[in-house]
Design an enzyme around this catalytic site. Structure first.
Site, PDB file in Angstrom:
ATOM      1  N   HIS A 166     117.262 -79.395 -32.556  1.00 30.98           N
ATOM      2  CA  HIS A 166     116.147 -80.569 -32.202  1.00 30.98           C
ATOM      3  C   HIS A 166     115.059 -79.642 -31.760  1.00 30.98           C
ATOM      4  O   HIS A 166     114.469 -79.086 -30.659  1.00 30.98           O
ATOM      5  CB  HIS A 166     116.665 -81.042 -31.176  1.00 30.98           C
ATOM      6  CG  HIS A 166     115.396 -82.574 -31.359  1.00 30.98           C
ATOM      7  ND1 HIS A 166     115.312 -83.443 -32.467  1.00 30.98           N
ATOM      8  CD2 HIS A 166     114.438 -82.780 -29.826  1.00 30.98           C
ATOM      9  CE1 HIS A 166     114.002 -83.888 -31.862  1.00 30.98           C
ATOM     10  NE2 HIS A 166     114.122 -84.454 -30.829  1.00 30.98           N
ATOM     11  N   PRO A 191     119.343 -79.447 -27.761  1.00 33.31           N
ATOM     12  CA  PRO A 191     119.251 -78.613 -28.087  1.00 33.31           C
ATOM     13  C   PRO A 191     119.436 -78.464 -29.862  1.00 33.31           C
ATOM     14  O   PRO A 191     119.808 -77.612 -30.485  1.00 33.31           O
ATOM     15  CB  PRO A 191     119.700 -76.921 -27.243  1.00 33.31           C
ATOM     16  CG  PRO A 191     120.642 -77.729 -27.128  1.00 33.31           C
ATOM     17  CD  PRO A 191     120.939 -79.268 -26.510  1.00 33.31           C
ATOM     18  N   GLU A 192     120.967 -79.812 -29.710  1.00 35.23           N
ATOM     19  CA  GLU A 192     121.239 -79.755 -31.165  1.00 35.23           C
ATOM     20  C   GLU A 192     120.960 -80.932 -31.851  1.00 35.23           C
ATOM     21  O   GLU A 192     119.425 -81.211 -32.622  1.00 35.23           O
ATOM     22  CB  GLU A 192     122.551 -79.489 -31.298  1.00 35.23           C
ATOM     23  CG  GLU A 192     123.124 -78.751 -30.656  1.00 35.23           C
ATOM     24  CD  GLU A 192     124.353 -78.108 -30.700  1.00 35.23           C
ATOM     25  OE1 GLU A 192     125.851 -79.338 -30.501  1.00 35.23           O
ATOM     26  OE2 GLU A 192     124.815 -76.936 -30.544  1.00 35.23           O
ATOM     27  N   MET A 193     121.201 -82.062 -31.903  1.00 32.02           N
ATOM     28  CA  MET A 193     120.950 -83.133 -32.407  1.00 32.02           C
ATOM     29  C   MET A 193     120.132 -84.558 -32.192  1.00 32.02           C
ATOM     30  O   MET A 193     119.097 -85.295 -32.086  1.00 32.02           O
ATOM     31  CB  MET A 193     121.976 -83.901 -33.039  1.00 32.02           C
ATOM     32  CG  MET A 193     122.545 -83.363 -34.466  1.00 32.02           C
ATOM     33  SD  MET A 193     124.075 -82.846 -35.225  1.00 32.02           S
ATOM     34  CE  MET A 193     123.630 -84.193 -36.260  1.00 32.02           C
TER      35      MET A 193
END
Ligand code: HEC
Ligand code: HEC
Length: 344
Positions: free
Chosen positions: A96, A140-142
């Site tokens: 993200h 830090p991902e979705m």
């Protein structure tokens, strides 16, 4: 006549040698992906999550659906690209708002992850259904809240129908069931290779050179950790039992509470560079050389390294055919994507 006798004798000898090697591999803890579908089902079946065709199809859609991310543009497939060996091919994953993984972690492959005894580099998740709920929410991902994930999916009637077909109970669109459906799809991502054919008894499935490489792999001690069906995925190990990993200070990942890291699978390893938890090594020969040094305290010759790599190449597996799914359209009620600003 003599020549025929000789070649029959040679064939008998090499069959015998191949059978010896199969026995040696099994004694070292290496196991093939079962050849029979019924046996395979026993290995991949999941507790409290029956694998039905409807659920697998639903899980596949969710796996490819970027609406499970806050921005609306990141899906599981962004970092675990099924066309790229199940990884993103960069040293550290980017999620993200272009955030790199804060610990400089490299994305492990989802292919054959069903064979892992625990998930993640530090083994903190017990199984795939639990694991899948992590990245959806991780900043830090979705970066999507569980609540918004359920609201997005629940606002799409075609999805609701599929959940009703896949799960029992009232209001089956839950965050937990999103995880379970994705896990059911992931359980199908297994890649049998010529190595499996060999261990399953087809003594001609591996070339002489590949058999030699397998023997070297076992004799040098690699199978002490890279074992089981996954050729890894089963044990937690020190980063370096016998030395110091040269790139240890890239990122701050230090393993689980005992300082241990989960051994990764070596299946499809030729497709998943760069290597190691922080994705610092691009060359497979170098990765093998480092492993021998820091895990086994030995220097391999270039010949031995080449031989092991020849074997590792034979771990490239036959991928299941994955047809890109058509995803049901959003509705007026679907919470909008938020690519940049909190207030959107
Ligand atoms: C931004 C990139 C990114 C996205 C998006 C992402 N992952 Fe991951 N995935 C990673 C990284 C990095 C790790 C390793 C993290 C760790 O070990 O702490 C990982 C670990 C995993 C693992 C563990 C594999 C193993 O060998 O331990 C699985 C399974 C997995 N992800 C599946 C998924 C699924 C399913 C989704 C979608 C719901 C997803 N990932 C979304 C980057 C990503
Ligand atoms: C003592 C256990 C142990 C032994 C022995 C061992 N490994 Fe490993 N291997 C690991 C662990 C743990 C990792 C992950 C380390 C990391 O990422 O920091 C790993 C990582 C790897 C990787 C990179 C995988 C990836 O996806 O990034 C390769 C390739 C590899 N090992 C090959 C070998 C070979 C070949 C041998 C024998 C020469 C060997 N290993 C011996 C435990 C071991």
């Amino acid at each position: 006549m003599k020549r025929i006798l000789l070649s029959v004798a040679f064939l008998a000898f090499s069959l015998h040698a191949a059978q010896d090697l199969i026995d040696m591999a099994k004694a070292a803890g290496l196991k093939p992906i079962p050849a029979s579908q019924a046996e395979l089902m026993k290995v991949i079946e999941q507790k409290d999550n029956p694998l039905t065709p409807e659920k697998i199809q639903l899980g596949k859609k969710l796996y490819f659906d970027p609406r499970l991310s806050k921005s609306g543009i990141i899906s599981c497939n962004t970092c675990h690209n099924l066309g790229l060996g199940g990884v993103d091919g960069v040293p550290t994953s980017v999620g993200h708002r272009w955030e790199p993984n804060p610990h400089h972690l490299n994305s492990p492959t989802v292919y054959n992850s069903v064979f892992n005894s625990v998930q993640f580099w530090d083994g903190r998740s017990p199984h795939l259904a639990d694991q899948a709920m992590g990245p959806i929410q991780a900043i830090p991902e979705m970066a999507l809240s569980a609540e918004t994930a359920v609201a997005r999916i629940g606002s799409i009637p075609a999805y609701v129908k599929e959940f009703e077909r896949s799960f029992s109970g009232k209001d089956p669109v839950t965050f937990e069931n999103i995880g379970k459906a994705i896990a059911a799809f992931e359980a199908t991502l297994v890649t049998p290779s010529r190595y499996d054919d060999f261990l399953n008894g087809d003594t001609r499935a591996l070339s002489k050179a590949e058999q030699e490489g397998l023997r070297t792999f076992i004799e040098k001690g690699c199978a002490a950790c890279h074992n089981g069906i996954g050729t890894g995925g089963a044990t937690m190990e020190a980063f370096a039992w016998e030395g110091q990993y040269e790139y240890a200070d890239i990122g701050d990942f230090s393993g689980n509470e005992d300082g241990l890291v989960r051994t990764p699978t070596l299946r499809n390893i030729t497709e998943t560079a760069p290597y190691f938890h922080n994705g610092t090594v691009w060359d497979l020969h170098e990765a093998v050389e480092i492993m021998a040094n820091i895990q086994l305290g030995m220097e391999l010759t270039q010949g031995e390294i080449g031989s092991i790599v020849t074997f590792l190449e034979a771990l490239e597996g036959r991928k299941p055919e994955v047809v890109y799914p058509m995803l049901p359209a959003s509705t007026a009620d679907t919470p909008r994507p938020q690519p940049f600003y909190e207030h959107q």
